[in-house]
Scaffold this motif. Structure first.
Motif, short mmCIF file in Angstrom:
data_model
loop_
_atom_site.label_atom_id
_atom_site.label_comp_id
_atom_site.label_asym_id
_atom_site.label_seq_id
_atom_site.Cartn_x
_atom_site.Cartn_y
_atom_site.Cartn_z
N SER A 74 -14.51 -1.00 -8.81
CA SER A 74 -13.98 -1.63 -9.59
C SER A 74 -12.39 -1.99 -8.82
O SER A 74 -11.91 -1.58 -8.50
N THR B 96 -9.86 -5.52 -4.55
CA THR B 96 -8.60 -6.38 -4.55
C THR B 96 -7.05 -5.62 -5.19
O THR B 96 -6.37 -5.41 -4.14
N PRO C 222 -22.67 -5.59 -10.30
CA PRO C 222 -20.86 -6.56 -9.48
C PRO C 222 -20.72 -7.67 -10.79
O PRO C 222 -21.78 -8.24 -11.03
N ASN D 239 -18.23 -10.80 -10.41
CA ASN D 239 -17.05 -11.24 -9.24
C ASN D 239 -16.30 -12.36 -9.91
O ASN D 239 -17.06 -12.97 -10.42
N VAL D 240 -15.43 -12.68 -9.88
CA VAL D 240 -14.43 -12.95 -10.82
C VAL D 240 -13.57 -13.32 -9.36
O VAL D 240 -13.00 -13.01 -8.78
N ALA D 241 -13.20 -15.13 -9.75
CA ALA D 241 -11.97 -15.78 -8.84
C ALA D 241 -10.58 -15.96 -9.93
O ALA D 241 -10.93 -16.65 -10.45
N LEU E 208 -10.57 -13.48 -4.82
CA LEU E 208 -11.78 -12.88 -5.70
C LEU E 208 -11.95 -12.01 -5.35
O LEU E 208 -11.51 -10.73 -4.76
N GLU E 209 -12.10 -10.56 -7.35
CA GLU E 209 -12.66 -9.53 -7.53
C GLU E 209 -13.22 -9.04 -8.22
O GLU E 209 -14.57 -10.40 -8.89
N THR E 210 -13.51 -7.83 -7.98
CA THR E 210 -15.37 -7.65 -8.23
C THR E 210 -14.70 -6.30 -9.61
O THR E 210 -14.02 -5.37 -9.48
N GLU F 88 -16.87 -3.89 -11.27
CA GLU F 88 -18.34 -2.60 -11.53
C GLU F 88 -18.57 -2.25 -12.93
O GLU F 88 -17.47 -1.66 -12.70
#
Length: 252
Positions: free
Chosen positions: A139, A142, A186, A188-190, A239-241, A243
């Motif tokens: 997780s 970034t 995952p 994923n959110v920007a 973008l961040e992930t 998990e």
């Protein structure tokens, strides 16, 4: 015996404070809820696939109330528990005999995860099922990179260690859950800024609760973090992930 005590990775006091802050922030109508909403959707899909029809259920950590409402609408007798209100996941539960126990987004910050899973198993009736979802290894890649850039030659502990799929499977075997299922997905959110990511983490109860939280990020380091976060993005968004690890098993 003291030698058998689990390592103290997380601060119970900081964990409680973060959880209570999250509950306060969630009173805002536009509060971010995408992580717990993803977990709730996944739970409902699993129950539908398994055709699981519990009579009694315990839901831990769903501050939205959406999962309890959904289960209640199906005729399930639901008990809710919230760590921010004092529910201790690392002690034997004061109730038991549940056909289903769901834990959402809380087990990743307990010091004794095997013990917490044993308490869940003991609170299940024979034939009962557990579903536990929480943040997993991998997780926030970034943010981890950004923090290393910000701290430069003096990296500090800022993000939590986490469980991966393999360790999750070993935990279920160790705690004697039958027919274990372990998977990871995952989300994923920007984000437009580092500040927004940090704000979302706080509002969803995923801020730093390490026992050794490291020094406060100074102005120069924070400036480096902001620059690194923006540089990792494209067209004004980074973008961040997240998990999500889900563990499920049965008490036979």
């Amino acid at each position: 015996m003291a030698g058998n005590a689990p390592p103290r990775i997380f601060s119970p006091a900081r964990r409680l404070a973060a959880r209570r802050r999250m509950l306060a922030l969630q009173s805002a109508p536009d509060a971010p809820r995408y992580l717990v909403e993803d977990m709730i959707e996944d739970v409902l899909e699993r129950l539908a696939f398994l055709r699981c029809d519990p009579g009694r259920a315990l839901v831990i950590g769903d501050w939205t109330g959406d999962l309890p409402r959904s289960l209640s609408a199906r005729g399930v007798d639901v008990t809710e528990a919230e760590p921010g209100h004092g529910f201790d996941e690392e002690s034997p539960y004061p109730f038991g005999g549940f056909d289903l126990i769901v834990s959402l987004g809380t087990l990743d910050t307990v010091n004794d995860l095997p013990g917490a899973l044993i308490h869940i198993r003991n609170a299940l009736a024979a034939g009962g099922m557990m579903i536990a979802s929480f943040m997993a290894a991998g997780s926030l890649p970034t943010l981890r990179g950004v923090m290393l850039t910000a701290d430069a030659e003096r990296p500090a502990p800022r993000l939590h260690p986490a469980v991966d799929v393999r360790a999750g499977g070993q935990l279920l075997q160790r705690t004697l859950f039958a027919d274990p299922v372990i998977d990871q997905r995952p989300v994923n959110v920007a984000f437009r800024s580092l500040e927004r990511l940090v704000s979302d983490l706080r509002a969803q109860g995923h801020s730093n609760v390490l026992a050794d939280a490291g020094p406060v990020l100074g102005k120069a380091a924070y400036a480096r973090a902001r620059e690194a976060f923006a540089a990792a993005g494209k067209d004004g968004r980074t973008l961040e992930t997240f998990e999500i690890l889900t563990l499920s098993g049965w008490r036979r």
